[in-house]
Design a protein around this motif. Sequence first.
Motif, PDB file in Angstrom:
ATOM      1  N   HIS A 150      14.781 -45.024 -23.074  1.00 20.51           N
ATOM      2  CA  HIS A 150      13.980 -45.067 -21.839  1.00 20.51           C
ATOM      3  C   HIS A 150      14.232 -46.312 -21.000  1.00 20.51           C
ATOM      4  O   HIS A 150      13.700 -46.441 -19.911  1.00 20.51           O
ATOM      5  N   ARG A 151      15.034 -47.250 -21.531  1.00 21.85           N
ATOM      6  CA  ARG A 151      15.326 -48.482 -20.773  1.00 21.85           C
ATOM      7  C   ARG A 151      16.818 -48.761 -20.893  1.00 21.85           C
ATOM      8  O   ARG A 151      17.240 -49.595 -21.700  1.00 21.85           O
ATOM      9  N   ASN A 154      18.206 -52.337 -21.243  1.00 29.15           N
ATOM     10  CA  ASN A 154      17.736 -53.235 -22.308  1.00 29.15           C
ATOM     11  C   ASN A 154      18.572 -53.002 -23.557  1.00 29.15           C
ATOM     12  O   ASN A 154      18.723 -51.874 -24.017  1.00 29.15           O
ATOM     13  N   SER A 233       8.490 -56.537 -21.813  1.00 28.70           N
ATOM     14  CA  SER A 233       9.573 -56.708 -22.798  1.00 28.70           C
ATOM     15  C   SER A 233       9.367 -57.906 -23.718  1.00 28.70           C
ATOM     16  O   SER A 233      10.309 -58.429 -24.297  1.00 28.70           O
TER      17      SER A 233
END
Length: 387
Positions: A150-151, A154, A233
């Motif tokens: 989903h990121r 990252n 985060s």
Amino acid sequence: MAKQWSEGHSTAILCVGASSGPEGLLASGSEGGEVTVWSQEGTIVGRLTLPGEEDSTGVVFSPAAPSQLYVSHGDTVSVLDPRNLKGPVEEFQGAGEEEINALALNETGSSLAVADDSGAVRVLELPGGKVFRTLRRHTNICSSVAFRPHRPNNLLSAGLDMQVMLWGLQKTRPLWTLNLQDVAEEEGDHQQRPGQLFNPPLVHCVSVASCGNILGCAAEDGRVHLMRIGSGSKLEQQGAVKAHSQGASQAHFVNFLPHPYWLVTGGNDGQVALWDLSKHPVITPEAKAKTRVTAAPRRKGKSKAKRKEQSQDKAKSPPKAEAEKEEGEDEVAAGSEEVMEEKSGPKLSIGHGDKVNWLCPAVLKGEPSVVVADQSSSLTVYPLTQL
């Protein structure tokens, strides 16, 4: 119950990957540059020895294009067509600064992360393989990388410097760094098993649960170190599971069981274990709320993480000091986590008998399974349906 998949390799298998495509193909890489593609039944679809015959250390199917298989060997990543293993379709030579240890693709298949022996992590743009970022913070071999679901921007990296780092690809410095050696020192040797006093937590494998917020790191101290990433985060909580009596070589979250917190682990003790971590204090904050108030320390941790971000360019020591403070907050929780863990134990424990090189959870012909690579040239498939 176990099945052997043999004759695909002549050397020790080092890595296994599963495709998310409709055919559900699997691929394995072994010493000497061998790559084999398997059907769900374990029949050989294709075999190839890559040019240069350097060890095949990572195999990853593209989640966006199941007809693309990425294999690392030496400092090169080759792109293969798993249905037509005649040779590389494309080669990214010098993708790693030194020998590559691990590969990871983001969910969209637009970025490929490469971890190498120099400690560097390179991020390549796909298609094309142009180096988009080079991330240098590890002071020893970088052994494992994983993108957060989903990121897609990252990335997590972990290495034999005992450090775990979260990166935002917009920058070339980590959002945070956790030094697991500091964690071990804070917890004290009395909590380690006999014979493990001198095993430092060198990290061999990092995995992220499908929710994107929980990560597990298999380490040489026999533990799987768990972390929860909070809003912004930030590193919110950290703990561990005592998983193996010798070094833990593999830890992978399983994304096809009823909830995302099932973890399969393998170790140098020859054990393969399946854990339900849904009640672990790192995953379920309410479980640890009974042992201590968590809100204030968590806020404090966030501000520290912010300070660390600003200081990391100035010196190498502040991140370490920072990590020590973060672990200090979690020290009390660590005690309660250990107790809880001892009571629960794995849901399934398999005495595989040989050191585990790689684990690959996969649904094979409708059956939840784990594919195990060890020191041999065969794969072993265990069903996870004995739950």
